[in-house]
Design an enzyme around this catalytic site. Structure first.
Site, PDB file in Angstrom:
ATOM      1  N   GLU A  12       9.547   9.335  58.206  1.00 56.51           N
ATOM      2  CA  GLU A  12       9.768   7.501  56.706  1.00 56.51           C
ATOM      3  C   GLU A  12      10.575   7.659  56.134  1.00 56.51           C
ATOM      4  OE1 GLU A  12       5.881   6.576  58.157  1.00 56.51           O
ATOM      5  OE2 GLU A  12       6.472   5.649  59.487  1.00 56.51           O
ATOM      6  N   GLY A  60       4.729  10.345  58.099  1.00 58.41           N
ATOM      7  CA  GLY A  60       5.430   9.721  56.945  1.00 58.41           C
ATOM      8  C   GLY A  60       6.689  10.081  56.076  1.00 58.41           C
ATOM      9  N   GLU A  77       2.146   9.407  64.721  1.00 62.31           N
ATOM     10  CA  GLU A  77       0.926   9.254  64.861  1.00 62.31           C
ATOM     11  C   GLU A  77       0.043   9.046  65.565  1.00 62.31           C
ATOM     12  OE1 GLU A  77       4.117   8.692  62.612  1.00 62.31           O
ATOM     13  OE2 GLU A  77       3.924   8.058  61.006  1.00 62.31           O
ATOM     14  N   ALA A 130       1.708  11.422  56.136  1.00 62.58           N
ATOM     15  CA  ALA A 130       0.089  10.998  55.163  1.00 62.58           C
ATOM     16  C   ALA A 130      -0.516  11.771  55.301  1.00 62.58           C
ATOM     17  CB  ALA A 130       0.142   9.508  55.379  1.00 62.58           C
TER      18      ALA A 130
HETATM   19  C1  3H9 Z   1       1.176   9.237  58.560  1.00 62.15           C
HETATM   20  O1  3H9 Z   1       1.884   9.757  58.672  1.00 62.15           O
HETATM   21  C2  3H9 Z   1       1.333   7.515  58.811  1.00 62.15           C
HETATM   22  C3  3H9 Z   1       2.903   7.548  58.094  1.00 62.15           C
HETATM   23  O2  3H9 Z   1       3.600   6.767  59.551  1.00 62.15           O
HETATM   24  C4  3H9 Z   1       1.492   5.720  57.589  1.00 62.15           C
HETATM   25  C5  3H9 Z   1       1.163   6.444  56.192  1.00 62.15           C
HETATM   26  C6  3H9 Z   1       0.288   4.545  55.699  1.00 62.15           C
HETATM   27  N1  3H9 Z   1      -2.475  15.643  56.461  1.00 62.15           N
HETATM   28  O3  3H9 Z   1      -1.842  22.310  61.395  1.00 62.15           O
HETATM   29  P1  3H9 Z   1      -1.958  23.735  60.726  1.00 62.15           P
HETATM   30  C7  3H9 Z   1      -3.502  20.347  57.417  1.00 62.15           C
HETATM   31  S1  3H9 Z   1      -0.199  10.447  59.642  1.00 62.15           S
HETATM   32  C8  3H9 Z   1      -3.792  16.129  55.603  1.00 62.15           C
HETATM   33  O4  3H9 Z   1      -3.121  24.810  60.538  1.00 62.15           O
HETATM   34  P2  3H9 Z   1       0.430  24.391  61.848  1.00 62.15           P
HETATM   35  C9  3H9 Z   1      -4.027  21.237  57.867  1.00 62.15           C
HETATM   36  O5  3H9 Z   1      -5.749  20.286  58.125  1.00 62.15           O
HETATM   37  C10 3H9 Z   1       0.455  12.067  59.590  1.00 62.15           C
HETATM   38  N2  3H9 Z   1      -3.758  17.668  55.919  1.00 62.15           N
HETATM   39  O6  3H9 Z   1      -0.649  24.515  60.324  1.00 62.15           O
HETATM   40  C11 3H9 Z   1      -4.668  22.459  57.681  1.00 62.15           C
HETATM   41  O7  3H9 Z   1      -5.292  22.405  56.741  1.00 62.15           O
HETATM   42  P3  3H9 Z   1      -6.315  23.714  56.765  1.00 62.15           P
HETATM   43  C12 3H9 Z   1       1.423  11.962  60.580  1.00 62.15           C
HETATM   44  C13 3H9 Z   1      -2.967  18.087  57.155  1.00 62.15           C
HETATM   45  O8  3H9 Z   1       1.614  25.833  60.952  1.00 62.15           O
HETATM   46  C14 3H9 Z   1      -2.894  22.950  57.250  1.00 62.15           C
HETATM   47  O9  3H9 Z   1      -2.736  21.610  56.757  1.00 62.15           O
HETATM   48  N3  3H9 Z   1       1.282  13.517  60.269  1.00 62.15           N
HETATM   49  C15 3H9 Z   1      -1.865  17.064  57.913  1.00 62.15           C
HETATM   50  O10 3H9 Z   1      -0.485  25.215  62.943  1.00 62.15           O
HETATM   51  C16 3H9 Z   1      -2.713  23.293  57.943  1.00 62.15           C
HETATM   52  O11 3H9 Z   1      -1.586  22.676  59.255  1.00 62.15           O
HETATM   53  C17 3H9 Z   1       0.973  14.654  61.435  1.00 62.15           C
HETATM   54  O12 3H9 Z   1       0.182  14.076  61.835  1.00 62.15           O
HETATM   55  C18 3H9 Z   1      -1.561  15.627  57.463  1.00 62.15           C
HETATM   56  N4  3H9 Z   1      -0.994  15.056  57.659  1.00 62.15           N
HETATM   57  O13 3H9 Z   1       0.975  22.846  61.646  1.00 62.15           O
HETATM   58  C19 3H9 Z   1       1.282  15.833  61.561  1.00 62.15           C
HETATM   59  N5  3H9 Z   1      -0.944  17.709  58.616  1.00 62.15           N
HETATM   60  O14 3H9 Z   1      -5.795  24.801  56.437  1.00 62.15           O
HETATM   61  C20 3H9 Z   1      -0.570  16.664  61.494  1.00 62.15           C
HETATM   62  C21 3H9 Z   1      -1.296  19.375  58.257  1.00 62.15           C
HETATM   63  O15 3H9 Z   1      -7.748  23.258  55.777  1.00 62.15           O
HETATM   64  N6  3H9 Z   1       0.020  17.583  61.230  1.00 62.15           N
HETATM   65  N7  3H9 Z   1      -2.497  19.345  57.564  1.00 62.15           N
HETATM   66  O16 3H9 Z   1      -7.071  24.230  57.712  1.00 62.15           O
HETATM   67  C22 3H9 Z   1       0.357  18.978  61.768  1.00 62.15           C
HETATM   68  O17 3H9 Z   1       0.984  18.378  62.953  1.00 62.15           O
HETATM   69  C23 3H9 Z   1       0.690  20.062  62.447  1.00 62.15           C
HETATM   70  O18 3H9 Z   1      -0.379  21.033  61.185  1.00 62.15           O
HETATM   71  C24 3H9 Z   1       1.832  21.008  61.086  1.00 62.15           C
HETATM   72  C25 3H9 Z   1       1.433  22.538  61.056  1.00 62.15           C
HETATM   73  C26 3H9 Z   1       2.781  21.058  62.442  1.00 62.15           C
HETATM   74  C27 3H9 Z   1       2.385  19.869  60.340  1.00 62.15           C
END
Ligand code: 3H9
Length: 726
Positions: free
Chosen positions: A104, A101, A124, A61
């Site tokens: 999911e 998500g 999450e 998400a």
């Molecule tokens: C969820 O899914 C809830 C659901 O169960 C239920 C919903 C109802 N959203 O980390 P990076 C951005 S909760 C928005 O630098 P990497 C990040 O801010 C979600 N933005 O790169 C950055 O932006 P910027 C559960 C996101 O390669 C850019 O993407 N998911 C999101 O080192 C690059 O990210 C998580 O908790 C997002 N979900 O790592 C995963 N994710 O360039 C969270 C990333 O402007 N994300 N951005 O600074 C991560 O763990 C890492 O970002 C990922 C990439 C491994 C994906």
């Protein structure tokens, strides 16, 4: 649309496209739903395949959307059900990441194919939530409760190979994931979908499910220190074991709503973005990540194989950077070498492919020497000798002559002046501070300190190095103690004053540990060794023979000073290493702190000697007296431009000082307490203790309160208006 070799069956392809990580915004969810409905309605479509643009399935998400969209949970859950109910088989082609998500959505699909390099998880919990797209109900049905609970409560990202072993994916491929998923889709056309619909499966039984869940709950509760999300994750999984699917989903939604509206989720999401924001550094001199390209580090050197040096060498080897490790003589070198090898062997055992990957027995990757001349070809040196300015200057003078002119010269110091060290070299623009935290191969933080002459390229290179070491680099300016230790000083100082006034180490530690710190200030001081600070205070002329005759015991340079830590050191009580400090331990080197009656008597006598009237100090005062001066120092640091924003301070405290992540860091915490309250309390305490300058509210705090407490992101920028100058 993709057809098989005979051109008969058609697979509809749905591509997630929302750069950079295909986050599931409401628009993406809507588009996915529309695509599914079209595929279902089209008689020529026999199967559906979902994949992500740019080699990433989806990171889940859109975290930025949580603050504004309350219906997010319902939207995702509804979509996942829709996928599952599709009459045509739906296959997920997982490349890059399938997180939160994103996973999911994949769980709603009937089949999952993953690329070998993909990582999957339900992280999450790390942003204060639980999987709210029915993941807490589907995952246990697919992989069983123990494995599901582990993934959901830790949030860890697992490699595709592990996912295959767990049964989370059906196939792992090394080549074209999309092709493989289309092949699979073609193979399963016309096969019954009932057994593939996870919502219809029962949760695999355990002989002792209740006992297992109760045990897991007790363990989580112990580690949580007030962090709510893991506990609620467990409750959601428990619901999966006790309720039919639809009711379990309702329970998941209720628990998700509780977490979403909790301050903890807001704090953790702030911390997530703060960590990314600090990567885009700027300095008040106008240097920024945009204006400087980092230089490649093909070979590095570390000088000094004490505790810090050993950890830094280990980190470099783990990051696959060839290292030369240097000590001043053979005896120290041999001791250091043994310790480094031991650390590396332990690290190798933890790694997936063992020592083969680390290759630390290869002298081309890790060389030990006492010969400075060997350093002529390294790209970067990290000096990690003990905190002695004369010694550091001597080393930098030598390095300046031996290393190539383009080599970056880093000093691992926790407080010393970078400019003074740089002045010993002929290339001060190449000199930079890299303050690692102990143990350096474990702790994520590196403070990256630029001096007056440090070039933007040197900063960019140090930041790049931190990233390569899988650490969080935070760029800060040069001042005594930099950011972290400078803010820590008033915190520790107040903790000791509280003892003078009537408290006990265990009472102070308890309050701060209940707040969420991993370890309170006295336990921390015993762990680090009281002698370290004692040596530094002696160096500053605060204690010992250099103290001017006739100085009152509880004042130095006209300010309140507590000699308690010095008195303990004079008694040989250095903490864990001597078995006695603020606590007593079973033996020298022991780890279990026990309250010490000797210390309680000692404190009572001390108060008598100095005619201090003992008073009972409540928990609120302990918390405020320790935390608010730390925050106050943070405001001074911001006003001086030592850090470019409050996020920097928060990232430093979360990653280097054990600040509870779910409280977002000290400056975020101040914004949640309310700046007027922080100011009022500091005013109150500074009136009661006028000889403690650290309690005097900072000009920036007062200004922000006068401006009506603007949001944290505007704390520094509002100063640029001429009317707001301090
Ligand atoms: C969820 O899914 C809830 C659901 O169960 C239920 C919903 C109802 N959203 O980390 P990076 C951005 S909760 C928005 O630098 P990497 C990040 O801010 C979600 N933005 O790169 C950055 O932006 P910027 C559960 C996101 O390669 C850019 O993407 N998911 C999101 O080192 C690059 O990210 C998580 O908790 C997002 N979900 O790592 C995963 N994710 O360039 C969270 C990333 O402007 N994300 N951005 O600074 C991560 O763990 C890492 O970002 C990922 C990439 C491994 C994906």
């Amino acid at each position: 649309m993709a057809r098989d070799a005979r051109g008969s069956a058609a697979v509809a392809l749905i591509r997630l496209h929302n750069p950079p990580v295909n986050a599931l915004s409401l628009t993406v969810l809507q588009a996915l739903e529309d695509g599914l409905k079209r595929a279902d309605a089209d008689p020529s479509v026999k199967a559906v395949m979902i994949y992500g643009e740019n080699g990433k399935f989806s990171a889940g998400a859109d975290i930025r959307g949580f603050s504004s969209v309350r219906g997010h949970g319902l939207g995702l859950g509804h979509l996942v059900s829709l996928i599952e109910q599709s009459k045509k088989p739906v296959v997920a082609a997982i490349e890059g990441v399938a997180l939160g998500g994103g996973l999911e959505v994949a769980l709603g699909c009937h089949y999952r194919v993953a690329h070998v390099k993909a990582r999957l998880g339900l992280p999450e919990v790390t942003i204060g939530l639980l999987p709210g797209g029915e993941g807490t109900q589907r995952l246990p049905r697919l992989i069983g409760v123990p494995a599901a609970l582990d993934l959901i409560t830790t949030g860890r990202h697992i490699p595709a190979t592990e996912a295959l072993k767990l049964g989370l994916v059906d196939e792992v491929v090394e080549e074209n994931t999309v092709e493989a998923a289309i092949c699979l889709a073609n193979r399963v056309i016309d096969q019954p979908l009932g057994p593939r619909r996870l919502s219809l499966k029962p949760v695999p039984k355990l002989p002792n499910m209740e006992a297992f869940l109760n045990g897991a709950f007790a363990k989580l509760k112990k580690q949580a220190r007030g962090f709510l999300a893991p506990e609620l994750c467990l409750q959601a999984v428990r619901a999966a074991t006790q309720l039919p699917f639809a009711q379990g989903v309702r329970r998941e939604r209720e628990l998700f709503a509780v977490l979403l509206s909790s301050g903890q989720a807001r704090a953790l999401q702030y911390a997530f973005f703060a960590e990314r924001a600090v990567q885009k550094w700027t300095t008040p001199r106008g240097a920024s990540w945009r204006s400087a390209a980092p230089q490649p580090i093909r070979k590095a050197a570390v000088i000094g194989l004490g505790t810090m040096g050993r950890g830094i060498v280990t980190s470099l080897v783990k990051a696959n950077i060839p290292v030369v490790a240097l000590e001043q003589n053979l005896e120290y070198l041999n001791t250091g070498r043994k310790a480094v090898m031991l650390l590396l062997e332990r690290e190798a055992m933890k790694m997936e492919q063992g020592t083969q990957t680390l290759g630390f027995h290869d002298p081309a990757r890790l060389q030990f020497t006492v010969d400075f001349d060997v350093l002529w070809d390294v790209d970067l040196v990290i000096e990690a000798v003990f905190e002695n300015m004369a010694l550091k200057k001597e080393i930098f003078q030598k390095l300046s002559k031996i290393c190539k002119p383009g080599a970056f010269l880093c000093t691992n110091t926790s407080a010393l002046n970078i400019d003074e060290i740089a002045a010993a070299t002929s290339h001060p623009q190449q000199v930079i501070g890299t303050h690692f935290f102990s143990p350096a191969h474990v702790m994520r933080l590196v403070e990256i300190i630029y001096g007056h002459h440090t070039s933007p390229v040197a900063i960019a290179t140090a930041m790049q190095l931190a990233k390569a070491l899988k650490k969080v680099g935070v760029v800060v300016g040069n001042c005594f103690g930099f950011v972290g230790n400078r803010m820590m000083f008033p915190y520790v100082q107040q903790a000791v004053f509280l003892l003078e006034e009537g408290s006990r180490p265990e009472a102070v530690d308890q309050v701060l540990e209940d707040f969420g710190f991993k370890i309170g200030p006295f336990r921390m001081s015993d762990l680090a060794g009281l002698d370290v600070g004692w040596r530094s205070r002696k160096g500053q002329g605060l204690t010992g023979p250099s103290l001017p005759a006739g100085t009152p015991a509880r004042q130095r340079h006209g300010q309140r000073y507590s000699p308690l830590p010095d008195l303990l050191c004079e008694q040989g009580r250095f903490g864990q290493k001597t078995g006695r400090g603020w606590y007593q331990y079973e033996k020298a080197g022991g780890r279990t702190a026990k309250p010490d009656p000797w210390l309680h008597n000692f404190l009572a006598q001390y108060r008598d000697t100095h005619r201090i009237k003992t008073r009972s100090i409540d928990q609120e005062e302990i918390l405020e007296r320790c935390l608010f001066p730390l925050i106050n120092e943070g405001f001074k640091i911001l006003a001086e431009g030592i850090a470019s924003g409050p996020e920097h301070l928060d990232v430093i405290y979360i990653n280097g000082y054990g600040w509870p992540r779910h409280k977002g860091g000290p400056m975020f915490y101040a914004s949640t307490v309310g700046l007027p309250r922080v100011l009022a309390k500091l005013q109150k305490y500074s009136v009661a203790h006028p000889d403690v300058p650290e309690l005097q509210p900072s000009a920036l705090l007062k200004k922000l309160v006068a401006l009506g407490s603007p949001p944290l992101k505007d704390w520094v920028s509002c100063l640029s208006q001429p009317s707001n100058k301090l």
